[in-house]
Motif scaffolding. Structure first.
Motif, PDB file in Angstrom:
ATOM      1  N   VAL A   1       0.845  -1.199   0.000  1.00  0.00           N
ATOM      2  CA  VAL A   1       0.000   0.000   0.000  1.00  0.00           C
ATOM      3  C   VAL A   1       0.882   1.252   0.000  1.00  0.00           C
ATOM      4  O   VAL A   1       0.663   2.197  -0.766  1.00  0.00           O
ATOM      5  CB  VAL A   1      -0.955  -0.016   1.224  1.00  0.00           C
ATOM      6  CG1 VAL A   1      -1.674   1.313   1.376  1.00  0.00           C
ATOM      7  CG2 VAL A   1      -1.944  -1.168   1.103  1.00  0.00           C
ATOM      8  N   GLN A   2       1.933   1.232   0.843  1.00  0.00           N
ATOM      9  CA  GLN A   2       2.804   2.414   0.926  1.00  0.00           C
ATOM     10  C   GLN A   2       3.658   2.592  -0.329  1.00  0.00           C
ATOM     11  O   GLN A   2       4.013   3.712  -0.683  1.00  0.00           O
ATOM     12  CB  GLN A   2       3.702   2.327   2.156  1.00  0.00           C
ATOM     13  CG  GLN A   2       2.906   2.474   3.437  1.00  0.00           C
ATOM     14  CD  GLN A   2       3.771   2.231   4.656  1.00  0.00           C
ATOM     15  OE1 GLN A   2       4.957   2.537   4.672  1.00  0.00           O
ATOM     16  NE2 GLN A   2       3.167   1.664   5.679  1.00  0.00           N
ATOM     17  N   SER A   3       3.980   1.492  -0.990  1.00  0.00           N
ATOM     18  CA  SER A   3       4.809   1.629  -2.191  1.00  0.00           C
ATOM     19  C   SER A   3       4.059   2.471  -3.225  1.00  0.00           C
ATOM     20  O   SER A   3       4.661   3.284  -3.927  1.00  0.00           O
ATOM     21  CB  SER A   3       5.216   0.261  -2.743  1.00  0.00           C
ATOM     22  OG  SER A   3       4.095  -0.418  -3.231  1.00  0.00           O
ATOM     23  N   ALA A   4       2.742   2.297  -3.292  1.00  0.00           N
ATOM     24  CA  ALA A   4       1.956   3.097  -4.237  1.00  0.00           C
ATOM     25  C   ALA A   4       1.968   4.567  -3.824  1.00  0.00           C
ATOM     26  O   ALA A   4       1.848   5.454  -4.669  1.00  0.00           O
ATOM     27  CB  ALA A   4       0.520   2.573  -4.280  1.00  0.00           C
ATOM     28  N   GLU A   5       2.119   4.817  -2.525  1.00  0.00           N
ATOM     29  CA  GLU A   5       2.090   6.209  -2.041  1.00  0.00           C
ATOM     30  C   GLU A   5       3.427   6.934  -2.229  1.00  0.00           C
ATOM     31  O   GLU A   5       3.461   8.150  -2.298  1.00  0.00           O
ATOM     32  CB  GLU A   5       1.688   6.227  -0.561  1.00  0.00           C
ATOM     33  CG  GLU A   5       0.258   5.735  -0.357  1.00  0.00           C
ATOM     34  CD  GLU A   5      -0.087   5.469   1.110  1.00  0.00           C
ATOM     35  OE1 GLU A   5      -1.225   5.064   1.373  1.00  0.00           O
ATOM     36  OE2 GLU A   5       0.789   5.643   1.985  1.00  0.00           O
ATOM     37  N   VAL A   6       4.522   6.191  -2.277  1.00  0.00           N
ATOM     38  CA  VAL A   6       5.825   6.871  -2.380  1.00  0.00           C
ATOM     39  C   VAL A   6       6.374   6.894  -3.821  1.00  0.00           C
ATOM     40  O   VAL A   6       7.283   7.664  -4.111  1.00  0.00           O
ATOM     41  CB  VAL A   6       6.903   6.275  -1.423  1.00  0.00           C
ATOM     42  CG1 VAL A   6       6.449   6.331   0.010  1.00  0.00           C
ATOM     43  CG2 VAL A   6       7.287   4.869  -1.803  1.00  0.00           C
ATOM     44  N   LEU A   7       5.810   6.046  -4.692  1.00  0.00           N
ATOM     45  CA  LEU A   7       6.348   5.997  -6.065  1.00  0.00           C
ATOM     46  C   LEU A   7       5.832   7.153  -6.912  1.00  0.00           C
ATOM     47  O   LEU A   7       4.659   7.522  -6.850  1.00  0.00           O
ATOM     48  CB  LEU A   7       5.950   4.677  -6.735  1.00  0.00           C
ATOM     49  CG  LEU A   7       6.878   3.488  -6.537  1.00  0.00           C
ATOM     50  CD1 LEU A   7       6.190   2.199  -7.009  1.00  0.00           C
ATOM     51  CD2 LEU A   7       8.204   3.663  -7.292  1.00  0.00           C
TER      52      LEU A   7
END
Ligand SMILES: C[S@@+](CC[C@H](N)C(=O)[O-])C[C@H]1O[C@@H](n2cnc3c(N)ncnc32)[C@H](O)[C@@H]1O
Length: 292
Positions: free
Chosen positions: A210-216
């Motif tokens: 979930v966070q990877s989508a937020e930081v990419l």
């Protein structure tokens, strides 16, 4: 599948990248070799021992944290948005080979299995203190063990007499439950189940995805290598549907409401040649996605 991972990341030489499973640093070194002097690499590992392998390079930062805190630590290092994230899940060969870590069925040691040795939950705690029904669930779901119920009941009965402290204790206690001729496979499944529970691996993976989508950055790449079906299913569903179960949701205009598009159709697996050299590659599934 180092080359496939590097291709999947499609590295921009001046970009910012994150290797969330640093381990021995093999993938990180490969990423650095594709970066120019403006590039940057953050590497996470929840096992503080991995710091020994940290790379002496101005473009490199080692973060001894769980990747479930990806977003916070990327923010702390002023690294958001990032151009690519790599995860090579599971245990490193170093961790398997260190007898005292208790990951391997080959050695005798205390039942530990923590990747992060500061964390309070050990395999000893799980085996001795979890309710029988919980053990049944863990062995059945995480270990895909056929006789999970009788295995849990055997452990629950044995520990009434004496605590189960070591790998050898556990092997002795469950010996009668192990199908003949399948000792190694069965024990590997028992150990896998305990390890997943001790390290809360599936919860950490979900938070990470979930966070990877937020930081990419839009157009940035997510590259994930997993080694068992439960992990791969989470990765596949999140990339394909933007959620871990159920069908993809649509926005008001009928477009799929999900942060990633898959780059490759299906999972990429290792070649026969690679499997010959590295047995672990046999169960590897590589998925590559691009942030929308
Ligand atoms: C398979 S190894 C990675 C090997 C690495 N790619 C290399 O080239 O050497 C996985 C590593 O990720 C770490 N790890 C696993 N789960 C983690 C998590 N949730 N957060 C941070 N590190 C994790 C383990 O401690 C281990 O060192």
């Amino acid at each position: 599948m180092l080359d496939e991972c590097m291709e999947g990341l499609a590295i921009r030489p001046e970009g910012t990248y994150v290797d969330v499973t640093f381990g021995g640093g093999g993938h990180s070194r490969a990423i650095l070799s594709h970066l120019n002097k403006y590039g940057k690499l953050l590497a996470f590992d929840q096992d503080a021992d991995a710091r020994q392998n940290a790379i002496d390079d101005k473009r490199f930062v080692f973060i001894d944290q769980n990747f479930r805190y990806l977003k916070n630590f990327c923010r702390l290092h002023h690294a958001i948005p990032v151009d690519g994230i790599l995860a090579d899940l599971g245990v490193s060969s170093y961790q398997f080979d260190e007898a005292e870590r208790g990951f391997s069925i080959r050695f005798d040691a205390e039942l530990d299995m923590r990747m992060n040795r500061q964390s309070p939950l050990t395999a000893k705690e799980v085996v001795n203190c979890y309710p029988e029904a919980e053990l049944h669930r863990i062995f059945g779901i995480y270990g895909e063990i056929q006789n999970a119920k009788s295995l849990a009941s055997t452990i629950a009965t044995a520990r009434l007499h004496q605590p189960i402290i070591t790998v050898a204790d556990l092997k002795n206690v469950i010996a009668a439950r192990i199908p003949k001729g399948k000792e190694n496979k069965y024990l590997a499944q028992v150990f896998q189940a305990l390890r997943i529970e001790v390290n809360q691996e599936l919860e950490a993976l979900k938070q990470f995805l979930v966070q990877s989508a937020e930081v990419l950055e839009s157009g940035g790449r997510l590259v994930v290598m997993s080694y068992h079906s439960l992990e791969d299913r989470l990765v596949k569903n999140y990339i394909g549907k933007g959620k871990f179960s159920g069908e993809v949701e649509k926005d008001l205009y009928g477009n799929d409401n999900k942060p990633f598009d898959a780059v490759s159709r299906g999972a990429i697996t290792a070649s026969e040649e690679e499997i010959k050299i590295n047995n672990r590659a046999r169960s590897a599934k590589l998925r590559i996605a691009v942030k929308k």
